[in-house]
Design a protein around this motif. Structure first.
Motif, PDB file in Angstrom:
ATOM      1  N   GLY A   1       0.784  -1.228   0.000  1.00 29.66           N
ATOM      2  CA  GLY A   1       0.000   0.000   0.000  1.00 29.66           C
ATOM      3  C   GLY A   1       0.815   1.278   0.000  1.00 29.66           C
ATOM      4  O   GLY A   1       0.258   2.380  -0.078  1.00 29.66           O
ATOM      5  N   LEU A   2       2.137   1.157   0.097  1.00 28.40           N
ATOM      6  CA  LEU A   2       2.997   2.347   0.088  1.00 28.40           C
ATOM      7  C   LEU A   2       2.908   3.033  -1.270  1.00 28.40           C
ATOM      8  O   LEU A   2       3.001   2.383  -2.318  1.00 28.40           O
ATOM      9  CB  LEU A   2       4.444   1.939   0.362  1.00 28.40           C
ATOM     10  CG  LEU A   2       5.409   3.064   0.748  1.00 28.40           C
ATOM     11  CD1 LEU A   2       5.151   3.511   2.177  1.00 28.40           C
ATOM     12  CD2 LEU A   2       6.860   2.593   0.614  1.00 28.40           C
TER      13      LEU A   2
ATOM     14  N   GLN B   1       7.150  -2.728  -6.254  1.00 35.03           N
ATOM     15  CA  GLN B   1       5.806  -2.918  -6.815  1.00 35.03           C
ATOM     16  C   GLN B   1       5.312  -4.351  -6.567  1.00 35.03           C
ATOM     17  O   GLN B   1       4.164  -4.567  -6.167  1.00 35.03           O
ATOM     18  CB  GLN B   1       5.829  -2.610  -8.310  1.00 35.03           C
ATOM     19  CG  GLN B   1       4.477  -2.243  -8.899  1.00 35.03           C
ATOM     20  CD  GLN B   1       4.628  -1.550 -10.241  1.00 35.03           C
ATOM     21  OE1 GLN B   1       5.663  -1.615 -10.887  1.00 35.03           O
ATOM     22  NE2 GLN B   1       3.573  -0.855 -10.673  1.00 35.03           N
ATOM     23  N   GLN B   2       6.186  -5.313  -6.768  1.00 36.66           N
ATOM     24  CA  GLN B   2       5.829  -6.715  -6.548  1.00 36.66           C
ATOM     25  C   GLN B   2       5.513  -7.003  -5.087  1.00 36.66           C
ATOM     26  O   GLN B   2       4.736  -7.909  -4.774  1.00 36.66           O
ATOM     27  CB  GLN B   2       6.970  -7.617  -7.018  1.00 36.66           C
ATOM     28  CG  GLN B   2       7.156  -7.651  -8.529  1.00 36.66           C
ATOM     29  CD  GLN B   2       8.544  -8.123  -8.931  1.00 36.66           C
ATOM     30  OE1 GLN B   2       9.329  -8.588  -8.102  1.00 36.66           O
ATOM     31  NE2 GLN B   2       8.872  -7.984 -10.219  1.00 36.66           N
ATOM     32  N   GLN B   3       6.107  -6.215  -4.197  1.00 35.44           N
ATOM     33  CA  GLN B   3       5.874  -6.397  -2.761  1.00 35.44           C
ATOM     34  C   GLN B   3       4.662  -5.610  -2.261  1.00 35.44           C
ATOM     35  O   GLN B   3       4.407  -5.561  -1.059  1.00 35.44           O
ATOM     36  CB  GLN B   3       7.116  -5.986  -1.971  1.00 35.44           C
ATOM     37  CG  GLN B   3       8.325  -6.878  -2.211  1.00 35.44           C
ATOM     38  CD  GLN B   3       8.096  -8.299  -1.765  1.00 35.44           C
ATOM     39  OE1 GLN B   3       7.639  -8.540  -0.655  1.00 35.44           O
ATOM     40  NE2 GLN B   3       8.391  -9.263  -2.637  1.00 35.44           N
ATOM     41  N   GLY B   4       3.940  -4.981  -3.187  1.00 36.80           N
ATOM     42  CA  GLY B   4       2.686  -4.335  -2.817  1.00 36.80           C
ATOM     43  C   GLY B   4       2.659  -2.827  -2.858  1.00 36.80           C
ATOM     44  O   GLY B   4       1.629  -2.210  -2.563  1.00 36.80           O
ATOM     45  N   ALA B   5       3.764  -2.184  -3.228  1.00 34.15           N
ATOM     46  CA  ALA B   5       3.769  -0.721  -3.328  1.00 34.15           C
ATOM     47  C   ALA B   5       3.052  -0.269  -4.601  1.00 34.15           C
ATOM     48  O   ALA B   5       3.040  -0.985  -5.612  1.00 34.15           O
ATOM     49  CB  ALA B   5       5.194  -0.194  -3.313  1.00 34.15           C
TER      50      ALA B   5
ATOM     51  N   TYR C   1       1.939  10.992  -2.002  1.00 33.55           N
ATOM     52  CA  TYR C   1       2.858   9.851  -2.015  1.00 33.55           C
ATOM     53  C   TYR C   1       3.646   9.778  -0.711  1.00 33.55           C
ATOM     54  O   TYR C   1       3.813  10.779  -0.005  1.00 33.55           O
ATOM     55  CB  TYR C   1       3.822   9.943  -3.201  1.00 33.55           C
ATOM     56  CG  TYR C   1       3.123   9.891  -4.545  1.00 33.55           C
ATOM     57  CD1 TYR C   1       2.833   8.666  -5.145  1.00 33.55           C
ATOM     58  CD2 TYR C   1       2.751  11.059  -5.192  1.00 33.55           C
ATOM     59  CE1 TYR C   1       2.189   8.615  -6.376  1.00 33.55           C
ATOM     60  CE2 TYR C   1       2.100  11.021  -6.415  1.00 33.55           C
ATOM     61  CZ  TYR C   1       1.822   9.792  -7.002  1.00 33.55           C
ATOM     62  OH  TYR C   1       1.172   9.745  -8.225  1.00 33.55           O
ATOM     63  N   ASP C   2       4.154   8.564  -0.421  1.00 29.77           N
ATOM     64  CA  ASP C   2       4.918   8.330   0.802  1.00 29.77           C
ATOM     65  C   ASP C   2       6.422   8.366   0.570  1.00 29.77           C
ATOM     66  O   ASP C   2       7.187   8.630   1.493  1.00 29.77           O
ATOM     67  CB  ASP C   2       4.569   6.956   1.389  1.00 29.77           C
ATOM     68  CG  ASP C   2       3.083   6.808   1.653  1.00 29.77           C
ATOM     69  OD1 ASP C   2       2.554   7.605   2.444  1.00 29.77           O
ATOM     70  OD2 ASP C   2       2.458   5.906   1.062  1.00 29.77           O
TER      71      ASP C   2
ATOM     72  N   ALA D   1      11.185   0.484   3.798  1.00 31.05           N
ATOM     73  CA  ALA D   1      11.299   0.167   2.370  1.00 31.05           C
ATOM     74  C   ALA D   1      12.687  -0.364   2.032  1.00 31.05           C
ATOM     75  O   ALA D   1      12.837  -1.301   1.240  1.00 31.05           O
ATOM     76  CB  ALA D   1      10.982   1.408   1.540  1.00 31.05           C
ATOM     77  N   ALA D   2      13.715   0.238   2.637  1.00 30.96           N
ATOM     78  CA  ALA D   2      15.090  -0.206   2.373  1.00 30.96           C
ATOM     79  C   ALA D   2      15.293  -1.639   2.856  1.00 30.96           C
ATOM     80  O   ALA D   2      16.015  -2.423   2.224  1.00 30.96           O
ATOM     81  CB  ALA D   2      16.086   0.728   3.046  1.00 30.96           C
TER      82      ALA D   2
END
Length: 481
Positions: free
Chosen positions: A250-251, A280-284, A388-389, A460-461
């Motif tokens: 959701g980020l 993106q693949q992890q949900g962002a 945006y985050d 995120a990192a």
């Protein structure tokens, strides 16, 4: 001590269970430095006395106790030389600690030595140091970046587990990218600047370099917070940065078109795009945006930074402290010869540029205009962070370049920081996380967050660190089997 196999947490566990003592860890780190420093030149001075300190009990609730830390040599350390890599301060021994050093020491960390940098932090390659250039551990013919190149190379080569740097226009993040380590510059005001030799007061910020994201988070937690000696520090509460949640579901992630456009090496862009795809693949949620005034960031930065530098460096006059020329016959001789002989070419260049921009006939045309454009850049980021985050893109447009290839062309050298400077102008937290190799040299992804949102960067990192295999790779030097 093979720091490639360790984190601060794993070292702490070994100290608590007495698999190794604090004295043995300090001596092992000194041995690491001794083996490789003649080749890399990452340290200007080493705190050898720390190896003679007795062993003591390590508290289970003090995660940084006994952990060696390298410190960039423009951050004051009591009784240990602080030179700013300049002839001007080649023998300067401070009588007090910088706040960040004091807090690290209070947390139990050990000052293992002072790392090389571009003179007075003015440079992007650690080649302007009075004590000689630092070399990149991945390729000794390449620069380590700058100005915190010594700190980055010390971590990348396995000499130390973590190091402090300073970031005025990218001086933590760009060398982090060039050396394949994690480097973060916190929000302006998150960390005290008291005791940091001033370059550009409205831009300077202490940062951290380490191989593991969580190591930097633990150290930032310890050194952050309000300081009565620095009125620009924030009173905001310091979060528990080390409690990282490796989750980006959701980020909302913004990728500025300007960061991925002309001038970015295609191989760098390829690695950066892979990392963005991973988020993106992890949900962002990843979308393209525009930073319309970012194109003016370099010009704005070099007017503002040089103007502030010309003011900050006027204290080095051959009288109060610092280098004093011989063969002087009057007061004017003292000023002119001391500064002419004590400062290197890049420092002189910036003093002259700043003095010109601040002069009576040109203040409005240059400094005032630069300040106005800086405000426009800040507003651009505010508009993006309303939706945006994170803002992401390459940390640097290229991988590390060859030693001596750009040192004689200051304009080309200045463009190395084109992607990192906007975060400094806006006072935003930003980091570089290694995401791959291009032509066998590291590539970093830059993460920029809203003010005081360092935790978003760490989270995120950590996802990127977990999903990549970069930590399995090591440079040609320093512990590789």
């Amino acid at each position: 001590m093979n720091y490639f196999d360790e984190t601060i947490t794993s070292l702490h566990q070994k100290l608590v269970t007495k698999q190794i003592s604090n004295a043995e860890l300090a001596q092992a780190t000194l041995d690491n430095i001794d083996k490789t420093n003649d080749t890399i030149n990452s340290f200007i001075s080493v705190n050898t006395s720390i190896g003679q300190e007795p062993a003591f009990e390590i508290a289970a609730d003090q995660p940084l106790q006994g952990i060696p830390l390298a410190i960039k040599d423009n951050i004051l350390t009591k009784d240990l030389k602080t030179t700013a890599a300049s002839k001007m301060l080649a023998n300067f021994r401070p009588i007090y600690e910088a706040t960040v050093v004091d807090r690290a020491l209070r947390a139990g960390m050990v000052n293992i030595g002072k790392t090389n940098l571009d003179e007075f932090a003015m440079g992007s390659s650690t080649e302007t140091s009075y004590f000689g250039a630092t070399k990149n551990p991945w390729n000794l013919n390449k620069v380590p970046g700058g100005s915190s190149g010594g700190s980055a190379a010390a971590v990348a080569s396995g000499q130390v587990i973590a190091a402090l740097g300073t970031d005025t226009g990218g001086s933590v993040r760009q060398p982090a990218s060039f050396n394949g380590v994690f480097g973060i510059k916190p929000t302006y005001g998150r960390v005290s600047r008291w005791g940091v030799i001033a370059f550009s007061s409205s831009l300077d910020q202490v940062g951290i370099l380490s191989r593991h994201v969580v190591d930097s988070a633990q150290i930032l937690e310890a050194i952050s917070g309000y300081d009565k000696h620095d009125d620009t520090t924030s009173t905001q509460e310091v979060p528990a940065f080390s409690k990282i949640k490796a989750d980006v579901k959701g980020l909302r992630v913004a990728v500025p078109e300007e960061f991925m456009g002309y001038g970015v090496d295609p191989k760098v862009k390829e690695q950066v795009q892979k990392a963005i795809n991973t988020l993106q693949q992890q949900g962002a949620v990843v979308e393209s945006v525009q930073l319309p005034h970012a194109q003016y960031a370099v010009q704005v930065y070099y007017i503002i930074a040089s103007s502030e530098a010309s003011s900050n460096l006027q204290r080095y006059d051959g009288i109060r402290y610092g280098y004093r020329a011989d063969d002087v016959h009057n007061l004017e001789d003292v000023y002119i010869k001391s500064r002419s002989e004590g400062f290197g070419d890049e420092v002189k260049r910036r003093i002259m540029l700043g003095s010109f921009a601040l002069s009576a006939g040109y203040f409005d045309a240059y400094f005032n205009k630069a300040a106005q454009v800086r405000t426009l850049i800040i507003e651009d980021f505010k508009k993006i962070f309303a939706d945006y985050d994170l803002v992401v893109g390459p940390t640097a447009p290229t991988t590390a370049f060859d030693l001596n290839s750009r040192i004689d062309d200051p304009v080309v050298m200045y463009m190395n920081d084109i992607l990192t400077i906007p975060a400094n102008l806006a006072g935003l937290p930003a980091a570089s996380v290694p995401v791959g190799l291009a032509d066998n040299m590291p590539v970093g992804l830059q993460l920029i967050a809203p003010p005081f949102a360092e935790q978003t960067i760490f989270n995120a990192a950590q996802v990127l660190e977990n999903e990549s295999n970069f930590l399995q790779m090591q440079p040609k030097m320093g512990g590789q089997k």
